[in-house]
Design a protein around this motif. Structure first.
Motif, mmCIF file in Angstrom:
data_model
loop_
_atom_site.group_PDB
_atom_site.id
_atom_site.type_symbol
_atom_site.label_atom_id
_atom_site.label_comp_id
_atom_site.label_asym_id
_atom_site.label_seq_id
_atom_site.Cartn_x
_atom_site.Cartn_y
_atom_site.Cartn_z
ATOM 1 N N GLY A 198 -166.142 -16.292 62.306
ATOM 2 C CA GLY A 198 -166.656 -16.734 61.023
ATOM 3 C C GLY A 198 -167.756 -15.878 60.447
ATOM 4 O O GLY A 198 -168.529 -16.333 59.615
ATOM 5 N N ARG A 199 -167.858 -14.634 60.886
ATOM 6 C CA ARG A 199 -168.912 -13.774 60.368
ATOM 7 C C ARG A 199 -168.367 -12.393 60.052
ATOM 8 O O ARG A 199 -167.291 -12.021 60.493
ATOM 9 C CB ARG A 199 -170.057 -13.640 61.379
ATOM 10 C CG ARG A 199 -169.642 -13.024 62.715
ATOM 11 C CD ARG A 199 -170.817 -12.993 63.684
ATOM 12 N NE ARG A 199 -170.449 -12.450 64.987
ATOM 13 C CZ ARG A 199 -170.423 -11.176 65.290
ATOM 14 N NH1 ARG A 199 -170.720 -10.274 64.353
ATOM 15 N NH2 ARG A 199 -170.085 -10.747 66.494
ATOM 16 N N VAL A 200 -169.123 -11.662 59.255
ATOM 17 C CA VAL A 200 -168.763 -10.279 58.925
ATOM 18 C C VAL A 200 -169.367 -9.370 59.982
ATOM 19 O O VAL A 200 -170.576 -9.396 60.217
ATOM 20 C CB VAL A 200 -169.275 -9.899 57.521
ATOM 21 C CG1 VAL A 200 -169.022 -8.419 57.255
ATOM 22 C CG2 VAL A 200 -168.596 -10.761 56.456
ATOM 23 N N ARG A 201 -168.539 -8.572 60.599
ATOM 24 C CA ARG A 201 -169.027 -7.714 61.677
ATOM 25 C C ARG A 201 -169.601 -6.415 61.131
ATOM 26 O O ARG A 201 -169.066 -5.839 60.184
ATOM 27 C CB ARG A 201 -167.876 -7.400 62.637
ATOM 28 C CG ARG A 201 -168.294 -6.541 63.823
ATOM 29 C CD ARG A 201 -167.214 -6.455 64.861
ATOM 30 N NE ARG A 201 -167.630 -5.637 65.986
ATOM 31 C CZ ARG A 201 -166.902 -5.448 67.082
ATOM 32 N NH1 ARG A 201 -165.721 -6.031 67.182
ATOM 33 N NH2 ARG A 201 -167.344 -4.686 68.065
ATOM 34 N N GLN A 202 -170.701 -5.978 61.731
ATOM 35 C CA GLN A 202 -171.273 -4.686 61.388
ATOM 36 C C GLN A 202 -170.853 -3.645 62.413
ATOM 37 O O GLN A 202 -170.727 -3.942 63.605
ATOM 38 C CB GLN A 202 -172.808 -4.762 61.347
ATOM 39 C CG GLN A 202 -173.351 -5.426 60.086
ATOM 40 C CD GLN A 202 -174.832 -5.141 59.899
ATOM 41 O OE1 GLN A 202 -175.555 -4.905 60.845
ATOM 42 N NE2 GLN A 202 -175.278 -5.179 58.642
ATOM 43 N N ASN A 224 -160.251 -12.410 54.308
ATOM 44 C CA ASN A 224 -160.058 -12.876 55.683
ATOM 45 C C ASN A 224 -158.873 -12.206 56.361
ATOM 46 O O ASN A 224 -158.425 -12.656 57.418
ATOM 47 C CB ASN A 224 -159.851 -14.402 55.702
ATOM 48 C CG ASN A 224 -158.534 -14.806 55.061
ATOM 49 O OD1 ASN A 224 -157.955 -14.044 54.294
ATOM 50 N ND2 ASN A 224 -158.050 -15.985 55.375
ATOM 51 N N ASP A 225 -158.382 -11.125 55.761
ATOM 52 C CA ASP A 225 -157.190 -10.489 56.307
ATOM 53 C C ASP A 225 -157.276 -8.986 56.077
ATOM 54 O O ASP A 225 -157.648 -8.534 54.989
ATOM 55 C CB ASP A 225 -155.934 -11.059 55.639
ATOM 56 C CG ASP A 225 -154.662 -10.563 56.293
ATOM 57 O OD1 ASP A 225 -154.107 -11.311 57.118
ATOM 58 O OD2 ASP A 225 -154.226 -9.446 55.985
ATOM 59 N N ALA A 226 -156.904 -8.209 57.098
ATOM 60 C CA ALA A 226 -157.003 -6.756 56.998
ATOM 61 C C ALA A 226 -156.099 -6.193 55.912
ATOM 62 O O ALA A 226 -156.439 -5.198 55.266
ATOM 63 C CB ALA A 226 -156.653 -6.121 58.338
ATOM 64 N N VAL A 227 -154.950 -6.824 55.684
ATOM 65 C CA VAL A 227 -154.053 -6.352 54.634
ATOM 66 C C VAL A 227 -154.723 -6.468 53.272
ATOM 67 O O VAL A 227 -154.554 -5.618 52.396
ATOM 68 C CB VAL A 227 -152.726 -7.139 54.660
ATOM 69 C CG1 VAL A 227 -151.831 -6.745 53.490
ATOM 70 C CG2 VAL A 227 -151.985 -6.893 55.981
ATOM 71 N N GLY A 228 -155.519 -7.524 53.091
ATOM 72 C CA GLY A 228 -156.254 -7.685 51.843
ATOM 73 C C GLY A 228 -157.300 -6.606 51.654
ATOM 74 O O GLY A 228 -157.539 -6.143 50.532
ATOM 75 N N VAL A 229 -157.945 -6.190 52.744
ATOM 76 C CA VAL A 229 -158.934 -5.112 52.670
ATOM 77 C C VAL A 229 -158.260 -3.814 52.241
ATOM 78 O O VAL A 229 -158.763 -3.081 51.377
ATOM 79 C CB VAL A 229 -159.634 -4.922 54.037
ATOM 80 C CG1 VAL A 229 -160.579 -3.720 53.990
ATOM 81 C CG2 VAL A 229 -160.406 -6.179 54.413
#
Length: 309
Positions: A198-202, A224-229
């Motif tokens: 539930g967090r954004v990783r650095q 919430n999905d790598a494809v979206g990124v």
């Protein structure tokens, strides 16, 4: 084999805590699972579960049977599978979980050749960007990156899990090319929120001189999905840190450009994972060996290095 089927229904129900969840894992109906468990109870002469409309819990006899069986059922099934497939080759349903983009771009294209080699092997693909519970969810093999995926798992490394900074050509033209990772903080960042934590990783970037610095991306867009990124970066919405396998298609077709070519993130290895067993099913061994062979043939181990500009 009827008793073996009944035992499997009991064990999977105990692991999942419900007949419905066990049914989804085994590809049966909840009624069939309940019937198998009832038959086992009748044959043993004891009740194995306390049943209510909302809850399924083990009786003392059920707990004892579960403790004594443990992973014995998996070992027995693997042994029977290997004996039965000596002449016919690997067969049965192979349940696999893989990240969406990685599965579509690199693993699914291997299916025609794998099907030709192993015509009796059926594959159930789960394309999802999350860390699954291999045992509880009934997966034979999962694919993922990073270091540490829980106890009782064996990792078969395939290639490095390196991340690189990318953006669209239009975004770079408008905002300029950063010269150091510290300059990423001034740009629009496209980040992913972990579904598990539930967090954004650095991430920490490094270069060939072993210098390290934190890559601080401004959280301008969170998905919430790598494809979206990947898609957001292609659309020119900002800068993203992508694993090289996900970045390569865009870098090759020109929809993405790499920023900071001398810097990358080392996130461990892209690996195949399977649960520790005394005997690995022939279907799992066939898939793992086939994927390793294809990765070597395609030289993905070299192509996925972020240290290569």
């Amino acid at each position: 084999m009827e008793t073996l089927s009944n035992l499997e229904s009991f064990i999977r129900s105990a692991e999942a805590g419900s007949f419905s969840a066990a049914a989804r894992r085994l590809g049966l109906t909840p009624t069939a699972i309940s019937r198998n468990v009832a038959m086992l109870e009748r044959n043993l002469g004891v009740r194995l579960f306390h049943r209510t409309t909302r809850k399924l819990s083990l009786t003392e006899a059920g707990e004892q049977l579960m403790a004594n069986m443990g992973s014995s059922l998996d070992v027995l099934q693997a042994a029977l599978s290997q004996v039965g497939n000596v002449n016919a080759g690997p067969s049965g349903l192979l349940k696999i979980s893989t990240p969406t983009a990685f599965g579509l771009n690199y693993l699914m294209p291997m299916l025609p050749a794998m099907r030709e080699r192993y015509p009796n092997l059926r594959v159930e693909w789960h394309l999802e960007n999350r860390q699954v519970d291999i045992v509880a969810e009934g997966f034979d093999v999962t694919v993922g990156g990073g270091i540490g995926r829980g106890e009782g798992l064996v990792a078969v490394p395939l290639a490095p899990a390196h991340l690189v900074a990318v953006a669209s050509p239009g975004y770079v033209e408008a905002q300029g090319m950063p010269r150091h990772p510290a300059e990423l903080a001034a740009l629009d960042g496209i980040v992913i929120r972990s579904s598990n934590q539930g967090r954004v990783r650095q991430w920490t970037m490094r270069n060939a001189k072993n210098q390290e610095t934190v890559a601080e991306l401004r959280e301008s867009l969170i998905v919430n999905d790598a494809v979206g990124v990947i898609q957001a970066a292609r659309l020119g919405l900002g800068v993203a840190l992508l694993v090289v396998p996900d970045a390569l298609p865009g870098l090759q077709d020109g929809s993405l450009v790499r920023l900071l070519p001398g810097w990358w993130v080392d996130a461990g290895k892209v690996s195949l994972f399977y649960s520790t067993r005394n005997l690995m099913p022939a279907k799992s061994r066939a898939f793992i060996d086939f994927v390793k062979e294809e990765f070597e043939r395609q030289h993905y181990d070299e192509k996925f290095y972020g240290s290569v500009p």
